[in-house]
Design a protein around this motif. Structure first.
Motif, PDB file in Angstrom:
ATOM      1  N   PHE A  39      42.844  55.315  37.996  1.00 24.20           N
ATOM      2  CA  PHE A  39      43.695  55.478  39.239  1.00 24.20           C
ATOM      3  C   PHE A  39      43.952  54.090  39.625  1.00 24.20           C
ATOM      4  N   LEU A  40      45.120  53.927  40.100  1.00 24.25           N
ATOM      5  CA  LEU A  40      45.581  52.716  40.561  1.00 24.25           C
ATOM      6  C   LEU A  40      45.478  51.390  39.571  1.00 24.25           C
ATOM      7  N   ASN A  41      45.247  51.730  38.536  1.00 18.81           N
ATOM      8  CA  ASN A  41      45.094  50.887  37.352  1.00 18.81           C
ATOM      9  C   ASN A  41      43.919  49.961  37.451  1.00 18.81           C
ATOM     10  N   LEU A  42      42.833  50.505  38.211  1.00 16.84           N
ATOM     11  CA  LEU A  42      41.719  49.550  38.360  1.00 16.84           C
ATOM     12  C   LEU A  42      40.621  49.787  37.489  1.00 16.84           C
ATOM     13  N   ALA A  43      40.869  50.696  36.499  1.00 13.66           N
ATOM     14  CA  ALA A  43      39.746  50.953  35.493  1.00 13.66           C
ATOM     15  C   ALA A  43      39.930  50.099  34.249  1.00 13.66           C
ATOM     16  N   ASP A  44      41.065  49.467  34.210  1.00 13.82           N
ATOM     17  CA  ASP A  44      41.300  48.128  33.468  1.00 13.82           C
ATOM     18  C   ASP A  44      40.660  47.050  33.776  1.00 13.82           C
ATOM     19  N   ILE A  45      40.112  46.982  34.693  1.00 14.41           N
ATOM     20  CA  ILE A  45      39.180  45.718  35.113  1.00 14.41           C
ATOM     21  C   ILE A  45      38.235  45.150  34.093  1.00 14.41           C
ATOM     22  N   ARG A  46      38.109  44.101  33.717  1.00 13.09           N
ATOM     23  CA  ARG A  46      37.153  43.479  33.004  1.00 13.09           C
ATOM     24  C   ARG A  46      36.182  42.352  33.729  1.00 13.09           C
ATOM     25  N   VAL A  47      35.055  42.879  33.855  1.00 12.70           N
ATOM     26  CA  VAL A  47      34.025  42.219  34.819  1.00 12.70           C
ATOM     27  C   VAL A  47      34.002  40.664  34.121  1.00 12.70           C
ATOM     28  N   THR A  48      34.108  39.599  34.789  1.00 14.77           N
ATOM     29  CA  THR A  48      34.047  38.306  34.423  1.00 14.77           C
ATOM     30  C   THR A  48      32.914  37.424  35.356  1.00 14.77           C
ATOM     31  N   THR A  49      32.176  36.902  34.678  1.00 16.45           N
ATOM     32  CA  THR A  49      31.435  35.720  35.612  1.00 16.45           C
ATOM     33  C   THR A  49      31.746  34.351  35.161  1.00 16.45           C
ATOM     34  N   GLY A  50      32.902  34.219  34.709  1.00 14.65           N
ATOM     35  CA  GLY A  50      33.362  33.017  34.394  1.00 14.65           C
ATOM     36  C   GLY A  50      33.379  31.798  35.597  1.00 14.65           C
ATOM     37  N   PHE A  51      33.294  32.188  36.783  1.00 13.90           N
ATOM     38  CA  PHE A  51      32.977  31.181  37.804  1.00 13.90           C
ATOM     39  C   PHE A  51      31.960  30.690  38.018  1.00 13.90           C
ATOM     40  N   LEU A  52      30.857  31.070  37.124  1.00 10.92           N
ATOM     41  CA  LEU A  52      29.527  30.546  37.338  1.00 10.92           C
ATOM     42  C   LEU A  52      29.400  29.736  36.068  1.00 10.92           C
ATOM     43  N   THR A  53      30.497  29.381  35.337  1.00  6.89           N
ATOM     44  CA  THR A  53      30.151  28.548  34.263  1.00  6.89           C
ATOM     45  C   THR A  53      30.841  27.201  34.389  1.00  6.89           C
ATOM     46  N   SER A  54      31.231  26.925  35.339  1.00 13.53           N
ATOM     47  CA  SER A  54      31.950  25.618  35.664  1.00 13.53           C
ATOM     48  C   SER A  54      31.458  24.792  36.820  1.00 13.53           C
ATOM     49  N   MET A  55      31.344  23.534  36.602  1.00 14.27           N
ATOM     50  CA  MET A  55      30.778  23.005  37.673  1.00 14.27           C
ATOM     51  C   MET A  55      31.622  22.971  38.793  1.00 14.27           C
ATOM     52  N   GLY A  56      32.860  22.808  38.731  1.00 12.36           N
ATOM     53  CA  GLY A  56      33.742  23.089  39.957  1.00 12.36           C
ATOM     54  C   GLY A  56      33.735  24.061  40.929  1.00 12.36           C
ATOM     55  N   SER A  57      33.585  25.289  39.936  1.00 11.65           N
ATOM     56  CA  SER A  57      33.631  26.528  41.025  1.00 11.65           C
ATOM     57  C   SER A  57      32.477  26.558  41.622  1.00 11.65           C
ATOM     58  N   VAL A  58      31.304  26.247  40.907  1.00 14.07           N
ATOM     59  CA  VAL A  58      29.894  26.606  41.359  1.00 14.07           C
ATOM     60  C   VAL A  58      29.936  25.682  42.551  1.00 14.07           C
ATOM     61  N   ARG A  59      30.546  24.599  42.691  1.00 10.28           N
ATOM     62  CA  ARG A  59      30.469  23.655  43.595  1.00 10.28           C
ATOM     63  C   ARG A  59      31.185  24.312  44.831  1.00 10.28           C
ATOM     64  N   VAL A  60      32.416  24.681  44.567  1.00 12.41           N
ATOM     65  CA  VAL A  60      33.048  25.552  45.653  1.00 12.41           C
ATOM     66  C   VAL A  60      32.146  26.687  46.463  1.00 12.41           C
ATOM     67  N   ILE A  61      31.608  27.480  45.425  1.00 15.14           N
ATOM     68  CA  ILE A  61      30.818  28.467  46.002  1.00 15.14           C
ATOM     69  C   ILE A  61      29.773  27.926  46.759  1.00 15.14           C
TER      70      ILE A  61
END
Length: 470
Positions: A388-410
């Motif tokens: 439904f609503l093309n949501l089932a194709d979502i692939r869960v990612t945690t890539g934002f926790l593998t970069s110093m820059g993104s973790v700093r922003v978080i």
């Protein structure tokens, strides 16, 4: 000609300057189990300085400016008819029944089954935060008003609940809820959660059918909770017919009930301990290696004891701080001092912005990850391969926790939310002090102990964010 911002905007932004001007420094932080080097030392110091600056600024601000800051403006919006609220609540009740069916018949994986994802991610994390930002959506979304309105014609006049009952039943239920959430070995197990949710929803519906909507306002934990949290939003807790500075609805003409004040204290204490129990420091107190987690079953007793001690400690700390503030403000004056119980009922709700800030910052990363699972489950709610609503194709990612820059922003976002929430609590507390202690001098003096408490709690909250977690 250059147009300067209004006074309230300057007051709100000035305490944030130390964080904006903060420079890097070597320190160490963990984002859940992910550890990176970040300059948390300077950020924590800057956050504490920002709260201190807000205390000094608001103390030197004329009373009329503070009062104007928290004076809401009427929006003139039309009131929604009752049938709209009834319709939304009825749809919510139908949705709850569907979720219970999915919980019992769907997959056993809590990251695939829609029930635990909606309850813990959509409801507990998402709706809690949203209500604190935009107002009391729960007044429309709760699943009991609709069925009651549809059956009201067949029901007699509901008996009145005794006034002495206060909101003690709601507090007791919320304590049980938080104990289940924090200490139960498997709170996300779909079968287990479905039984708990169905039992609670059924008992609440019986209470509403017998006692009417008053049951929700006095005995239903989330109605009381969300009414309190909504008071931190620009729209307040009731109808969205006024707009003002965030927290304006925390100031009322009269203090809240004692039971409601204690409810507000428990919300902050529980949220704080929820973060503390994940830290390496807490596991060291238990004599447990955090890298060899023994599982939730082994921690049931220590978790419940820690929750109880945290609540009692915060309750006592607030009472002592208010007692000291009263003593300083009324020193050398012959006129009667405000009763400590009355002060407690006035000032306990000022902790709610901090509770909201901790909630948002504590669950930010969890929401960023599990929110993806929730969207995917919405796309395939019955786990039959639907999309439904093309949501089932979502692939869960945690890539934002593998970069110093993104973790700093978080992390900076989390820290900023904590600091801003404390500043808001300081501003609201001073507005209430002006009303309770009547003169600016007495109000400023009364806030000295509470200001010190706010500074220490800011330090504690930022330390929690920077501490390694199991």
């Amino acid at each position: 000609m250059l147009q300067l911002p209004p006074t309230w905007a300057i007051l709100a932004a000035a305490p944030l300057l130390p964080m904006i001007l903060a420079l890097p420094a070597a320190a160490h932080v963990s984002e859940q189990s992910f550890v990176l080097l970040l300059p948390t030392g300077h950020y924590i110091t800057s956050g504490v300085i920002a709260v201190l600056a807000s205390i000094l600024l608001i103390s030197a601000t004329p009373a009329r400016v503070v009062e104007a800051l928290f004076r809401p403006l009427p929006l003139g919006l039309p009131t929604l008819p009752d049938w709209v609220r009834t319709a939304i609540s009825t749809i919510s009740a139908i949705g709850l029944l569907m979720l219970l069916y999915i919980g019992w018949s769907g997959p056993r994986d809590p990251l695939v089954n829609l029930l635990p994802l909606v309850i813990w991610v959509g409801f507990w994390i998402g709706l809690f935060s949203l209500i604190g930002l935009v107002g009391n959506l729960w007044a429309y979304l709760n699943p009991w008003i609709g069925p009651y309105a549809l059956l009201r014609g067949r029901l007699g006049q509901p008996p009145a609940l005794p006034e002495s009952l206060g909101t003690w039943p709601a507090l007791a239920v919320f304590v049980l809820f938080f104990g289940f959430y924090m200490a139960d070995p498997a709170p996300s197990d779909p079968d287990r959660l479905a039984v708990v949710v169905a039992t609670y929803a059924g008992l609440t519906l019986c209470g509403v059918l017998i006692f009417g909507p008053t049951w929700l306002q006095r005995c239903e934990a989330f109605t009381v909770l969300f009414d309190l949290i909504a008071r931190t939003s620009p729209f307040g807790a009731t109808r969205a017919d006024h707009l003002g500075f965030p927290g304006w609805a925390l100031f009322k003409d009269a203090p809240v009930r004692l039971s409601t004040a204690i409810f507000a204290v428990f919300v902050l204490a529980a949220g704080s301990f929820d973060g503390l129990k994940e830290t390496f420091w807490w596991f060291a107190r238990l004599g447990i290696n955090p890298l060899e987690h023994p599982g939730r079953t082994a921690l049931v007793g220590s978790t419940l004891i820690g929750l109880s001690v945290s609540f009692l400690a915060l309750l006592l700390a607030l009472a002592v701080v208010l007692w000291a503030g009263r003593a300083i403000a009324c020193m050398g004056e012959a006129q009667p001092k405000p009763a400590l119980r009355r002060l407690f009922c006035w000032f306990a709700p000022t902790l709610l912005p901090i509770a909201l800030g901790y909630h948002i910052s504590h669950f930010l990363v969890t929401f960023m990850i599990d929110g993806q699972y929730l969207l995917a489950a919405i796309g395939d709610p019955f786990a039959r391969g639907d999309n439904f609503l093309n949501l089932a194709d979502i692939r869960v990612t945690t890539g934002f926790l593998t970069s110093m820059g993104s973790v700093r922003v978080i992390w900076l976002t989390q820290a900023g939310v904590v600091v801003v929430s404390h500043i808001l609590a300081v501003l609201v507390s001073h507005r209430i002090a002006l009303h309770v202690f009547e003169t600016p001098r007495r109000a400023a003096l009364s806030q000295i102990p509470l200001g010190a408490f706010m500074i220490l709690y800011t330090l504690f909250g930022l330390w929690l964010l920077a501490s390694p977690r199991a």
